[in-house]
Design a protein around this motif. Structure first.
Motif, mmCIF file in Angstrom:
data_model
loop_
_atom_site.group_PDB
_atom_site.id
_atom_site.type_symbol
_atom_site.label_atom_id
_atom_site.label_comp_id
_atom_site.label_asym_id
_atom_site.label_seq_id
_atom_site.Cartn_x
_atom_site.Cartn_y
_atom_site.Cartn_z
ATOM 1 N N ILE A 6 8.329 0.815 4.839
ATOM 2 C CA ILE A 6 7.465 0.769 3.654
ATOM 3 C C ILE A 6 6.662 -0.520 3.596
ATOM 4 N N GLY A 7 7.326 -1.657 3.814
ATOM 5 C CA GLY A 7 6.638 -2.954 3.729
ATOM 6 C C GLY A 7 5.477 -3.071 4.698
ATOM 7 N N PRO A 8 5.707 -2.882 6.015
ATOM 8 C CA PRO A 8 4.598 -2.971 6.966
ATOM 9 C C PRO A 8 3.517 -1.930 6.723
ATOM 10 N N LEU A 9 3.924 -0.733 6.343
ATOM 11 C CA LEU A 9 2.937 0.318 6.072
ATOM 12 C C LEU A 9 2.065 -0.057 4.879
ATOM 13 N N LEU A 10 2.683 -0.550 3.826
ATOM 14 C CA LEU A 10 1.932 -0.940 2.636
ATOM 15 C C LEU A 10 1.004 -2.109 2.937
ATOM 16 N N SER A 11 1.494 -3.109 3.655
ATOM 17 C CA SER A 11 0.624 -4.253 3.960
ATOM 18 C C SER A 11 -0.537 -3.822 4.838
ATOM 19 N N GLY A 12 -0.290 -2.877 5.755
ATOM 20 C CA GLY A 12 -1.379 -2.345 6.577
ATOM 21 C C GLY A 12 -2.417 -1.611 5.732
ATOM 22 N N LEU A 13 -1.941 -0.810 4.783
ATOM 23 C CA LEU A 13 -2.864 -0.107 3.884
ATOM 24 C C LEU A 13 -3.671 -1.085 3.031
ATOM 25 N N LEU A 14 -2.999 -2.109 2.545
ATOM 26 C CA LEU A 14 -3.694 -3.088 1.705
ATOM 27 C C LEU A 14 -4.759 -3.835 2.493
ATOM 28 N N SER A 15 -4.487 -4.142 3.755
ATOM 29 C CA SER A 15 -5.505 -4.834 4.557
ATOM 30 C C SER A 15 -6.678 -3.913 4.860
ATOM 31 N N VAL A 16 -6.409 -2.614 5.029
ATOM 32 C CA VAL A 16 -7.491 -1.652 5.237
ATOM 33 C C VAL A 16 -8.360 -1.572 3.985
ATOM 34 N N VAL A 17 -7.720 -1.578 2.819
ATOM 35 C CA VAL A 17 -8.475 -1.536 1.562
ATOM 36 C C VAL A 17 -9.358 -2.777 1.456
ATOM 37 N N ASP A 18 -8.815 -3.938 1.797
ATOM 38 C CA ASP A 18 -9.606 -5.172 1.739
ATOM 39 C C ASP A 18 -10.836 -5.106 2.638
ATOM 40 N N LYS A 19 -10.685 -4.506 3.808
ATOM 41 C CA LYS A 19 -11.796 -4.417 4.760
ATOM 42 C C LYS A 19 -12.792 -3.326 4.392
ATOM 43 N N ALA A 20 -12.294 -2.206 3.852
ATOM 44 C CA ALA A 20 -13.149 -1.044 3.624
ATOM 45 C C ALA A 20 -13.858 -1.057 2.277
ATOM 46 N N VAL A 21 -13.273 -1.694 1.267
ATOM 47 C CA VAL A 21 -13.851 -1.661 -0.072
ATOM 48 C C VAL A 21 -14.470 -3.023 -0.376
ATOM 49 N N GLU A 22 -15.787 -3.023 -0.576
ATOM 50 C CA GLU A 22 -16.488 -4.294 -0.811
ATOM 51 C C GLU A 22 -16.324 -4.798 -2.242
ATOM 52 N N ASP A 23 -16.271 -3.880 -3.197
ATOM 53 C CA ASP A 23 -16.118 -4.261 -4.604
ATOM 54 C C ASP A 23 -14.674 -4.740 -4.822
ATOM 55 N N LYS A 24 -14.513 -6.003 -5.171
ATOM 56 C CA LYS A 24 -13.186 -6.595 -5.307
ATOM 57 C C LYS A 24 -12.387 -5.963 -6.456
ATOM 58 N N ASP A 25 -13.070 -5.615 -7.543
ATOM 59 C CA ASP A 25 -12.373 -4.965 -8.654
ATOM 60 C C ASP A 25 -11.850 -3.591 -8.250
ATOM 61 N N GLN A 26 -12.689 -2.846 -7.532
ATOM 62 C CA GLN A 26 -12.269 -1.521 -7.058
ATOM 63 C C GLN A 26 -11.116 -1.657 -6.057
ATOM 64 N N ALA A 27 -11.192 -2.640 -5.191
ATOM 65 C CA ALA A 27 -10.120 -2.866 -4.212
ATOM 66 C C ALA A 27 -8.814 -3.221 -4.921
ATOM 67 N N ALA A 28 -8.908 -4.050 -5.944
ATOM 68 C CA ALA A 28 -7.717 -4.434 -6.698
ATOM 69 C C ALA A 28 -7.106 -3.215 -7.390
ATOM 70 N N LEU A 29 -7.949 -2.338 -7.922
ATOM 71 C CA LEU A 29 -7.463 -1.122 -8.573
ATOM 72 C C LEU A 29 -6.760 -0.200 -7.569
ATOM 73 N N ILE A 30 -7.361 -0.034 -6.406
ATOM 74 C CA ILE A 30 -6.757 0.810 -5.371
ATOM 75 C C ILE A 30 -5.419 0.218 -4.931
ATOM 76 N N LYS A 31 -5.381 -1.102 -4.731
ATOM 77 C CA LYS A 31 -4.128 -1.744 -4.299
ATOM 78 C C LYS A 31 -3.050 -1.632 -5.375
ATOM 79 N N ALA A 32 -3.452 -1.742 -6.631
ATOM 80 C CA ALA A 32 -2.476 -1.589 -7.718
ATOM 81 C C ALA A 32 -1.911 -0.175 -7.737
ATOM 82 N N ARG A 33 -2.763 0.811 -7.500
ATOM 83 C CA ARG A 33 -2.284 2.200 -7.461
ATOM 84 C C ARG A 33 -1.367 2.438 -6.268
ATOM 85 N N LEU A 34 -1.668 1.818 -5.141
ATOM 86 C CA LEU A 34 -0.783 1.942 -3.981
ATOM 87 C C LEU A 34 0.593 1.346 -4.279
#
Length: 126
Positions: A6-34
């Motif tokens: 879970i930990g490595p998978l989640l950190s991998g997903l979070l880094s993908v969100v950081d790279k793929a989503v330019e809007d920081k607020d939207q990225a933060a929302l997606i990461k919070a939902r994850l």
């Protein structure tokens, strides 16, 4: 899912969100939902484990209610024999296969997690 993944998978997903989503607020929302989804999944897993332990504790037969504590007592006797009795009285020790240690860790861990979840759910319901 396996907790170690879970930990490595989640950190991998979070880094993908950081790279793929330019809007920081939207990225933060997606990461919070994850994070929320991971926590909900973990709580459901823990609640299921607690239900199993509670069902065993409320079982019909004495053996069904007490097999887990009896197994832990047996492990305690074997460990006390090997690390207290054997050195004091120079008696033969019981061989402890690695699988038994794994079972002991799993049994103690499952019991502790189950009791913690059970108490947490009671507190949360109040």
């Amino acid at each position: 899912m396996f907790p170690a993944l879970i930990g490595p998978l989640l950190s991998g997903l979070l880094s993908v969100v950081d790279k793929a989503v330019e809007d920081k607020d939207q990225a933060a929302l997606i990461k919070a939902r994850l994070h929320e989804q991971v926590l909900n999944g973990s709580m459901q897993e823990l609640a299921a484990a607690a239900k199993i332990i509670v069902a065993e504790a409320q079982g019909e037969s004495w053996l069904q209610r007490n097999w887990r504590p009896l197994l832990m007592v047996m492990f305690g006797v074997i460990i006390a024999n090997n690390y207290l009795i054997v050195p004091l009285f120079n008696t033969p020790s019981a061989l402890i296969p690695p699988d038994m240690w794994d079972l002991l860790k799993l049994g103690v861990g499952g019991y502790v997690v189950g009791r913690t979840v059970e108490k947490g759910l009671k507190t949360w319901k109040e």
